[in-house]
Design a protein around this motif. Structure first.
Motif, PDB file in Angstrom:
ATOM      1  N   PHE A 146       0.793  -1.237   0.000  1.00 12.14           N
ATOM      2  CA  PHE A 146       0.000   0.000   0.000  1.00 12.14           C
ATOM      3  C   PHE A 146       0.828   1.290   0.000  1.00 12.14           C
ATOM      4  CE2 PHE A 146      -2.679  -3.291   1.806  1.00 12.14           C
ATOM      5  CZ  PHE A 146      -3.856  -3.133   1.102  1.00 12.14           C
ATOM      6  N   VAL A 147       2.016   1.239   0.593  1.00 10.98           N
ATOM      7  CA  VAL A 147       2.824   2.470   0.686  1.00 10.98           C
ATOM      8  C   VAL A 147       3.654   2.625  -0.594  1.00 10.98           C
ATOM      9  CG1 VAL A 147       4.659   3.644   1.958  1.00 10.98           C
ATOM     10  CG2 VAL A 147       2.897   2.339   3.201  1.00 10.98           C
ATOM     11  N   PRO A 148       3.571   3.773  -1.214  1.00 11.14           N
ATOM     12  CA  PRO A 148       4.380   3.984  -2.441  1.00 11.14           C
ATOM     13  C   PRO A 148       5.880   3.937  -2.097  1.00 11.14           C
ATOM     14  CG  PRO A 148       2.664   5.649  -2.224  1.00 11.14           C
ATOM     15  CD  PRO A 148       2.714   4.927  -0.948  1.00 11.14           C
ATOM     16  N   PRO A 149       6.715   3.385  -2.978  1.00 10.38           N
ATOM     17  CA  PRO A 149       6.321   2.650  -4.186  1.00 10.38           C
ATOM     18  C   PRO A 149       5.781   1.274  -3.816  1.00 10.38           C
ATOM     19  CG  PRO A 149       8.688   2.563  -3.907  1.00 10.38           C
ATOM     20  CD  PRO A 149       8.178   3.447  -2.810  1.00 10.38           C
ATOM     21  N   GLU A 150       4.699   0.831  -4.442  1.00 14.37           N
ATOM     22  CA  GLU A 150       4.078  -0.454  -4.155  1.00 14.37           C
ATOM     23  C   GLU A 150       4.988  -1.604  -4.579  1.00 14.37           C
ATOM     24  OE1 GLU A 150       0.183  -0.653  -5.783  1.00 14.37           O
ATOM     25  OE2 GLU A 150      -0.393   1.345  -5.064  1.00 14.37           O
ATOM     26  N   LEU A 151       4.713  -2.727  -3.963  1.00  9.59           N
ATOM     27  CA  LEU A 151       5.468  -3.980  -4.214  1.00  9.59           C
ATOM     28  C   LEU A 151       6.946  -3.783  -3.927  1.00  9.59           C
ATOM     29  CD1 LEU A 151       3.709  -5.160  -7.499  1.00  9.59           C
ATOM     30  CD2 LEU A 151       3.127  -5.702  -5.134  1.00  9.59           C
ATOM     31  N   SER A 152       7.211  -2.949  -2.913  1.00  8.58           N
ATOM     32  CA  SER A 152       8.593  -2.708  -2.509  1.00  8.58           C
ATOM     33  C   SER A 152       8.587  -2.310  -1.034  1.00  8.58           C
ATOM     34  CB  SER A 152       9.233  -1.596  -3.352  1.00  8.58           C
ATOM     35  OG  SER A 152      10.503  -1.279  -2.837  1.00  8.58           O
ATOM     36  N   PHE A 153       9.683  -2.696  -0.319  1.00  3.59           N
ATOM     37  CA  PHE A 153       9.778  -2.349   1.102  1.00  3.59           C
ATOM     38  C   PHE A 153      10.396  -0.968   1.306  1.00  3.59           C
ATOM     39  CE2 PHE A 153       9.663  -7.032   1.371  1.00  3.59           C
ATOM     40  CZ  PHE A 153       8.561  -7.158   2.198  1.00  3.59           C
ATOM     41  N   THR A 154      10.791  -0.324   0.219  1.00  6.89           N
ATOM     42  CA  THR A 154      11.307   1.037   0.343  1.00  6.89           C
ATOM     43  C   THR A 154      10.146   2.012   0.382  1.00  6.89           C
ATOM     44  OG1 THR A 154      11.457   1.296  -2.049  1.00  6.89           O
ATOM     45  CG2 THR A 154      13.417   0.436  -0.907  1.00  6.89           C
ATOM     46  N   VAL A 155      10.391   3.192   0.963  1.00 13.55           N
ATOM     47  CA  VAL A 155       9.349   4.223   1.073  1.00 13.55           C
ATOM     48  C   VAL A 155       9.865   5.516   0.470  1.00 13.55           C
ATOM     49  CG1 VAL A 155       8.221   3.220   3.092  1.00 13.55           C
ATOM     50  CG2 VAL A 155      10.124   4.789   3.407  1.00 13.55           C
ATOM     51  N   GLU A 156       8.970   6.234  -0.229  1.00  8.87           N
ATOM     52  CA  GLU A 156       9.340   7.528  -0.810  1.00  8.87           C
ATOM     53  C   GLU A 156       9.314   8.630   0.245  1.00  8.87           C
ATOM     54  OE1 GLU A 156       6.589   8.202  -3.924  1.00  8.87           O
ATOM     55  OE2 GLU A 156       7.529   6.767  -5.319  1.00  8.87           O
ATOM     56  N   ASP A 157       8.310   8.561   1.137  1.00  7.35           N
ATOM     57  CA  ASP A 157       8.151   9.591   2.161  1.00  7.35           C
ATOM     58  C   ASP A 157       8.635   9.035   3.489  1.00  7.35           C
ATOM     59  OD1 ASP A 157       7.437  11.620   3.819  1.00  7.35           O
ATOM     60  OD2 ASP A 157       5.393  11.825   3.043  1.00  7.35           O
ATOM     61  N   LEU A 158       9.695   9.643   4.045  1.00  9.08           N
ATOM     62  CA  LEU A 158      10.268   9.142   5.297  1.00  9.08           C
ATOM     63  C   LEU A 158       9.297   9.277   6.469  1.00  9.08           C
ATOM     64  CD1 LEU A 158      13.950  10.433   5.004  1.00  9.08           C
ATOM     65  CD2 LEU A 158      13.050   8.152   4.523  1.00  9.08           C
ATOM     66  N   ARG A 159       8.263  10.089   6.305  1.00  9.18           N
ATOM     67  CA  ARG A 159       7.295  10.225   7.397  1.00  9.18           C
ATOM     68  C   ARG A 159       6.555   8.907   7.663  1.00  9.18           C
ATOM     69  NH1 ARG A 159       4.007  15.413   5.466  1.00  9.18           N
ATOM     70  NH2 ARG A 159       4.248  14.237   3.508  1.00  9.18           N
ATOM     71  N   TYR A 160       6.541   8.047   6.641  1.00  5.58           N
ATOM     72  CA  TYR A 160       5.904   6.744   6.868  1.00  5.58           C
ATOM     73  C   TYR A 160       6.671   5.907   7.903  1.00  5.58           C
ATOM     74  CZ  TYR A 160       2.434   7.207   3.192  1.00  5.58           C
ATOM     75  OH  TYR A 160       1.361   7.616   2.433  1.00  5.58           O
ATOM     76  N   LEU A 161       7.989   6.160   8.018  1.00  5.73           N
ATOM     77  CA  LEU A 161       8.760   5.432   9.036  1.00  5.73           C
ATOM     78  C   LEU A 161       8.270   5.770  10.435  1.00  5.73           C
ATOM     79  CD1 LEU A 161      12.369   5.724   7.543  1.00  5.73           C
ATOM     80  CD2 LEU A 161      10.792   3.790   7.426  1.00  5.73           C
ATOM     81  N   ILE A 162       7.942   7.076  10.612  1.00  8.54           N
ATOM     82  CA  ILE A 162       7.382   7.476  11.914  1.00  8.54           C
ATOM     83  C   ILE A 162       6.031   6.795  12.124  1.00  8.54           C
ATOM     84  CG2 ILE A 162       6.582   9.437  13.272  1.00  8.54           C
ATOM     85  CD1 ILE A 162       8.573  11.180  11.744  1.00  8.54           C
ATOM     86  N   SER A 163       5.240   6.724  11.056  1.00 10.23           N
ATOM     87  CA  SER A 163       3.939   6.051  11.163  1.00 10.23           C
ATOM     88  C   SER A 163       4.102   4.581  11.532  1.00 10.23           C
ATOM     89  CB  SER A 163       3.173   6.177   9.856  1.00 10.23           C
ATOM     90  OG  SER A 163       2.961   7.535   9.532  1.00 10.23           O
ATOM     91  N   PHE A 164       5.117   3.944  10.902  1.00  9.49           N
ATOM     92  CA  PHE A 164       5.370   2.536  11.219  1.00  9.49           C
ATOM     93  C   PHE A 164       5.763   2.373  12.690  1.00  9.49           C
ATOM     94  CE2 PHE A 164       6.732   1.782   6.552  1.00  9.49           C
ATOM     95  CZ  PHE A 164       5.406   1.785   6.170  1.00  9.49           C
ATOM     96  N   GLY A 165       6.589   3.283  13.184  1.00  8.34           N
ATOM     97  CA  GLY A 165       7.008   3.212  14.589  1.00  8.34           C
ATOM     98  C   GLY A 165       5.838   3.393  15.536  1.00  8.34           C
TER      99      GLY A 165
END
Length: 517
Positions: free
Chosen positions: A73-92
């Motif tokens: 669901f998180v862009p880029p899809e079908l990949s464990f990388t994230v374009e927006d580093l703010r998603y790392l905070i969301s994951f935490g």
């Protein structure tokens, strides 16, 4: 595959399958549903894992959910990388929330399990306590305790109690086929526990490597025995809850033993006091009752021996009558004492036969004829008086005692009526006198042993006659009572059960061992 240190593999497989299904269902709506809402939906597997499988599966569910959310669901899809580093905070934040939810759910589940265990232990202790309160025999009580411990703990149990010489011996066991607890080493540890009053053996501070666990059965002021468990059967040992339950059972058992022993001691003390009271009453009554007839017998016989030539034939007859009356009075006293002893000890046995009431009354009148003097005895019988089943010797003794009392407490030249009445189930014999009478409350107490009413103290007697009559009436399934006779005197009423009409011609069989003692 059984349980191990980790939760079974199928729980992790179920979590993986659940998250996969959720991902497959949510992925087509990726453009229509905000990612924040999808992240919140992924908290459901965490909650389910916490409730049903515990903390570790919940953490696993949170990690797999984050990875699935990131990959699909998180862009880029079908990949464990994230374009927006703010998603790392969301994951935490997501992982923190998941861990918090998991810990709270696991703690609630643990509290629920603990509450259920406590409830089961409380119910078990309550059931044991109820059973103990209903038992008055120590051996039955401790047999119940040993079986209860074995069933709830899952280990063989034995109980040691001190014998008459205060030596500790094995008395109860949950498994009668086992020899555990009989060896000298086990007995020594039990004795040590009994003397010190502290738990010993497996897991305790004393002989902790022993194969048995020994718990003293004690109250605040006394140690009554030792409860021992065979720990060979429990490879994992005892939990803290099981230790607490054992202590509670030990306390209940000790309290129950104390209660039974106190009851036995109180009973013995009561019997001793009652025996002493009866002994004193018997000695007083016998000494008082024997003194007068003995003095009359001795005086009359001495006069006949030493001064026979001074007496006319009428004088000699009067002295001989005095001797006979004194002997009869002593004989009645001895018969009453023997009858009371037989009634109290349960030695009295009935020889059941059909008894004619007219014959019983006739024999009674013949026995009291010598001392009725000028009193008139009148008998009133209904037509076709039915027969009763009983021991004619005892029934005659009962009637003689009742009629003798009526004579003794009635004035000379008075009337005494004996009336027989019948209803559907009972036959009643009522004796009416014109004596001194009693107060209403004394008509209940006159059937107590050695009780003498205040109005009758001036008349000699032991206070045994009516107590014997009551015992004889109850042996025959009947009763006896007293009340005032208007306008003066007393009425004594004997009630005896009647057989049904179809049984009237069936004579009861006598057992060979039943005999009148």
């Amino acid at each position: 595959m059984g349980k191990s240190l980790w939760t079974p593999w199928w729980s992790y497989a179920s979590i993986t399958l659940l998250i996969s299904l959720m991902t497959a269902i949510l992925h087509p709506f990726i453009l229509e549903v905000d990612l924040v809402n999808i992240a919140l939906i992924y908290l459901f597997p965490v909650l389910i894992s916490s409730v049903f499988w515990g903390f570790r599966p919940a953490i696993y569910s949170a990690i797999v959910a984050v990875l699935a959310f990131d990959f699909f669901f998180v862009p880029p899809e079908l990949s464990f990388t994230v374009e927006d580093l703010r998603y790392l905070i969301s994951f935490g934040v997501y992982l923190a929330v998941a861990v918090l939810i998991s810990s709270l759910a696991a703690r609630l589940k643990q509290q629920l399990l603990y509450s259920k265990q406590k409830e089961a232990q409380t119910a078990s202790l309550y059931a044991l306590s109820s059973q103990m309160s209903a038992l008055t025999d120590i051996h039955a009580l401790l047999d119940n305790v040993s079986r209860h411990v074995s069933q709830n703990i899952g280990a063989e149990s034995v109980i040691y109690l001190p014998d008459d010489r205060n030596k500790l011996v094995l008395t109860h066991r949950s498994d009668d086929l086992s020899d555990w607890g009989k060896s000298e080493a086990e007995a020594v540890i039990a004795i040590l526990t009994f003397e010190d009053g502290e738990a010993a053996g497996y897991g305790s501070n004393i002989l902790r490597y022993s194969q048995g666990y020994y718990l003293p059965l004690k109250t605040e002021d006394r140690i009554y025995g030792v409860l021992a468990l065979n720990m060979k059967e429990l490879k994992s040992g005892l939990t803290a809850e099981q230790y607490q339950m054992l202590e509670a059972i030990g306390g209940l058992a000790a309290s129950a033993i104390a209660r039974v022993k106190l009851a036995e001691e109180a009973k013995i003390a009561h019997l001793s006091a009652e025996s002493e009271r009866l002994r004193t009453a018997i000695l007083d009554s016998v000494s008082h009752e024997l003194r007068t007839p003995l003095a009359a017998i001795i005086g009359s016989s001495t006069s006949l021996i030493e001064s026979d030539h001074l007496f006319t034939s009428e004088d000699r007859m009067e002295l001989l009558t005095t001797i006979r009356d004194g002997a009869l009075r002593m004989n009645r006293l001895v018969i009453n004492l023997l009858s009371m002893v037989q009634l109290e000890s349960g030695m009295l046995r009935l020889r059941n036969n059909w008894c004619d009431v007219e014959d019983l009354i006739g024999v009674t009148l013949a026995q009291v004829k010598d001392f009725q003097e000028h009193r008139t005895l009148r008998v009133h019988l209904p037509e076709n008086t039915p027969m009763v089943i009983g021991d004619e010797v005892l029934l005659e003794q009962m009637l003689v005692n009742i009629v003798s009392n009526a004579i003794k407490y009635s004035p000379d030249y008075s009337d005494i009526d004996i009336k027989v009445s019948v209803d559907s189930d009972n036959l009643r014999i009522s004796v009416f006198d014109q004596g001194i009478g009693l107060s209403e409350d004394e008509y209940v107490r006159i059937f107590e042993k050695f009780y003498r009413a205040s109005a009758t103290k001036q008349v000699t007697g032991t206070g045994l006659g009516l107590a014997i009559c009551q015992g004889i009436a109850e042996l025959h399934g009947g009763s006896i009572s007293g009340r005032r006779n208007e306008p003066q005197g007393t009425v004594m009423i004997i009630t005896l059960p009647l057989k049904k009409r179809h049984e009237m011609y069936t004579i009861p069989e006598e057992k060979e061992q039943d005999e009148y003692e």
